[in-house]
Design an enzyme around this catalytic site. Structure first.
Site, PDB file in Angstrom:
ATOM      1  N   THR B 183      22.309  30.448  15.304  1.00 31.58           N
ATOM      2  CA  THR B 183      21.026  31.286  15.555  1.00 31.58           C
ATOM      3  C   THR B 183      21.886  32.902  14.711  1.00 31.58           C
ATOM      4  OG1 THR B 183      19.297  32.267  17.176  1.00 31.58           O
ATOM      5  CG2 THR B 183      22.057  30.707  17.930  1.00 31.58           C
ATOM      6  N   TRP B 439       7.837  49.987  32.213  1.00 29.02           N
ATOM      7  CA  TRP B 439       7.309  49.837  30.702  1.00 29.02           C
ATOM      8  C   TRP B 439       6.609  49.862  29.841  1.00 29.02           C
ATOM      9  CZ3 TRP B 439      12.565  48.399  30.398  1.00 29.02           C
ATOM     10  CH2 TRP B 439      12.506  47.976  31.066  1.00 29.02           C
TER      11      TRP B 439
END
Lengths: 550, 550
Positions: B183, B439
């Protein structure tokens, strides 16, 4: 590499108690008129912790056997969860055992505690003195428990006394025992099958797969199959893992209450043996319930007659799906879902077999001479099974080594396997009929006979015969006044001509074993002792020139 | 107890080669005009044995890495089966890696053999000298392979030379490595994820469960997701276990050939990332193909826009189902199947989350301060995952210990979990936007923007802001001449008002990583270096008195 977590049942319980807490429930039928108890999974989880805490308080430690003597209910579900998850062994006792078998089993397992429904106390009361290992009886319900002597505790009181919550121990080794169930052969003592955490969790995952029962969170499952039978086919743990709800029939195993329950609770899955479904079919024909929520009815424990499947489908839109297994196989070994491109007779050929071998299960056929047979759908022998949830020995038993061969379970079923892995069982090895040197399948004959509208039950056994060694004898429970001759005429064209019985015995009912299967040993005894007195010789079709012995 | 068999991939292969031999097939698209190769599982099994025999002849022994550099095809399927089943390690190389990453990975894995499609030779030809561990290149196809130097073998010739059959070794320990996939993060070297036989077989069983992909023998699966991505989501081994057929697109990953293939081959399942499905949706809108066989389209790799799911369902009757996972999670971690009783907006709320946690997988949320957060659907933190098929370390790597915590994988995804176990991801931790101390979810903003008919792609990144530290900047690929103001007006009522960007950048395309995900790091670089030149300030709705920072 990957996280090396044990495959234990606490995982299934954590899912029930966590993500499924508000979505799933256990509904228990409490009276024949339809009143139910409805307990959500959040409360089930809380009560499960209390039960574990109570058993812990009674001194139950890891590895101890705790028995249940109960119908299907939410309390039984709590026992299913609490006992294995606290590291003890859930021992489900079969209510239908003969007294001496029950005594043997409890003593063999050395059960320390028995949880019992109050209505079942009369069954064990006479035996209490013979069960020295049992220290405590925990009674579900308010009924009189004095017959159990000292050491009686009340389930609800015990739960109420606990502080709430439980500190579940870590299951260090997932091969640790989780559950124990005895299987009663027709000879010898019952044999214990011990399930491990690992085997049970993997089995639970397997019944969630689409080509088996496909259990999913939207399911509402009615386990008609008793929880004392092979872990109710794994449906309880499968529900915990998936979040499906459980609809429990309690002691009301008759067609009326079951059908009403399925209709009212919008059951999507219901599992039971064929005899139950025959009753439900007759009831449904008469009362026309709305069974549209039922997506599949897994059926097993005995061969499922095609007529039963076909009539349910045609008249009620219900798919009855045959599956095969036994206590020793957890029980899922195969499920008869046909390939999508099989239609018409081809479709039914698949449906009437015992099913395609489940993932993680291996099957072979072994002939009398010990040779493994090809998967050609014809070559016949004993079906032997091996796998992650297949027993490779009995519990504390060294008398049955011949039931296992290098990890393979010798099932005692005789049959063949098709090239695409469908098992077709023709008989139990002890029930086989050999006529003129050739096998006659009692299972096929019974299925054909049960397709006659006038037949309620049909059991075919071997009858000694001078010329052919054995001939099949059909023992029939009639629903109408159909004659013996009409029955054998009905078989023409459905089975090989020489299989057709030349004698029919009408009986009031077929004797059953403690797990509800046809007791052919008892039928053969009655035949030998001349107790089958309603026998009728019939004219079989004249033998034409063909390669048949009869 | 139960038979203690290893959980190895030979079991899946035996099912493909045995009971599924005549039922399943691999169909490979060979040209954009629709010609296909059709190879039944019986032949696949024979060729798989020949491939194992050939690799054995080349000196490959248990534990050796054999790489593939291939599109999805029946040859790649044969490699998927042969390499792990002979005890070697299947190392799937990502075709889209940068040259230096590819060199690093092959050397790190010490691949001894690479099986490569001839059309892909130009991609590795310049690197051959830098790959000293590679002893043999096995070329699929007839194309010129001279650029690979010595040691070139032809796949078909090699198979033809074998005697047929192979004596598969017993996999003694099912924790033995079966496959390897790297990955590539945006920083540091690529990390290898090693899958064991056990983890891969259990993962295969899991994707057969009804509440995940529900793969069954009647399925015809189109893995659009490349086989060099997290084992093509497990679909190949799931097909072997269940008997489902595989329809392979080869290199033809465009909407036209994919749609035609799905239609002609009556695909029932097709898995790909959202960007592919957006293209297919546009193509299908124009060409009106018959996609009625498709029962489910698992979609993952990036958040799946609601508009994509809704439009596919409304206009083509296709259910796109969001799933979540990554290379490290095999990849199945969660699937977004809503409860049956969730309807309307409630239904879509479930569909647009990343899904309910799969069986045998555990998930937790950990806040920045290391505390585990409650499952209330609101409390946010890093998603951490643990389980039977979740990596707990990288392969031969001690630089990434901080990616794991006591068996838990730190996914780098930030989000919350609902009380019923649905994961809702709001961002990648490295992509989060914090505005005025709160956020902002770039994922939610992107999904909302992609719901506008004039938007092809939307990527939202943080833009430095004096007053609020960061503000979201929407980078948009337009399908029409929609204006920046129209876009932000469109967001009103869909997201918190103070999330609405005050600036929009139009781009020709969103840069992608080697695995096809939005490359926000590159977008942030362009922003920093003033390369996003088509930027438009927009009027956001006036701030009303509310508890919002902007």
């Amino acid at each position: 590499m990957q996280h090396d977590a044990p495959l234990d049942l606490q995982h299934a319980f954590r899912r029930l108690a966590g993500m499924h807490a508000d979505a799933g429930e256990v509904v228990t039928l409490r009276s024949a008129d339809g009143s139910v108890d409805r307990v959500g999974y959040r409360e089930i989880a809380e009560r499960t912790a209390r039960l574990a805490s109570a058993l812990d308080g009674l001194g139950i430690v890891q590895g101890d056997r705790v028995a249940t003597f109960m119908w299907n209910s939410h309390e039984h579900t709590e026992a299913y969860l609490a006992i294995p998850c606290m590291g003890a062994v859930l021992h489900t006792l079969n209510l239908r055992l003969f007294a001496e078998q029950l005594v043997y089993i409890v003593n063999h397992a050395e059960d320390r505690v028995v949880i019992i429904d109050d209505t079942l106390i009369p069954l064990v009361a006479p035996l209490v003195d013979q069960l020295p290992t049992v220290e405590h009886w925990i009674v579900v319900g308010e009924g009189d428990a004095s017959a159990l002597g000292d050491g009686v505790l009340r389930y609800e009181e015990l739960l109420a006394e606990q502080p709430g919550g439980f500190s579940w121990p870590r299951i260090e080794d997932d091969r640790q025992a989780a559950a124990l169930c005895y299987t009663s052969g027709t000879t010898g003592n019952p044999k214990g099958v011990l399930y491990s955490h690992r085997s049970t969790l993997l089995h639970s995952l397997a019944i969630l797969t689409a080509d088996s029962f496909g259990i999913c969170k939207s399911d509402r499952i009615l386990p008609v199959v008793p929880m004392f039978h092979a872990n109710a086919w794994g449906l309880v743990y499968g529900a915990a893992l998936s979040g499906a709800s459980l609809i429990m029939p309690g002691p009301f195993m008759q067609a009326g209450p079951l059908t009403t329950l399925m209709e009212r609770e919008r059951c999507t899955v219901a599992g039971a043996v064929p005899t139950i479904w025959m009753d439900v079919l007759r009831y449904a024909d008469e009362h026309k319930p709305d069974l549209s929520a039922l997506r599949v009815v897994p059926c097993g424990g005995a061969a499922v007659p095609r007529s039963l499947m076909q009539e349910f489908e045609e008249r009620h839109g219900v798919t009855v799906c045959q599956a095969w297994g036994m206590t020793e196989t957890s029980p899922l070994a195969s499920v008869a879902i046909p390939p999508a491109d099989a239609v018409g007779e081809e479709h039914w050929r698949y449906r009437t077999m015992q099913g395609q071998i489940a993932p993680l299960v291996e099957v072979r056929i072994v002939a009398d001479d010990g040779t493994e047979q090809p998967w050609d759908g014809v070559s016949s022998g004993e079906i032997q099974v091996r796998g992650q949830w297949i027993a490779s020995a009995y519990y504390r038993d060294d008398t049955s080594a011949d039931k296992f061969d290098d990890g393979w379970l010798r099932t005692g079923d005789v049959g063949a396997i098709t090239s695409d892995g469908f098992i077709a069982i023709t008989d139990r090895s002890k029930d086989v009929i050999k006529s003129g040197g050739e096998w006659v399948s009692s299972v096929d004959l019974e299925n054909a006979l049960m397709g006659h509208p006038g037949v309620r039950e049909a059991a075919v056994i071997a009858k000694p015969d001078e010329r052919f060694t054995e001939r099949p004898l059909a023992c029939i429970v009639r629903d109408s006044d159909v004659s013996a001759q009409e029955l054998v005429d009905f078989l023409e064209g459905q089975v090989a001509r020489w299989w057709i019985p030349d004698e029919v015995a009408f009986v009031d009912e077929v004797p059953k074993t403690s797990v509800g299967k046809f007791d052919k040993k008892e039928l053969r005894r009655r035949l030998a002792e001349d107790e089958l007195d309603d026998r009728h010789a019939v004219a079989r079709p004249a033998a034409k020139p063909e390669s048949s012995p009869a």
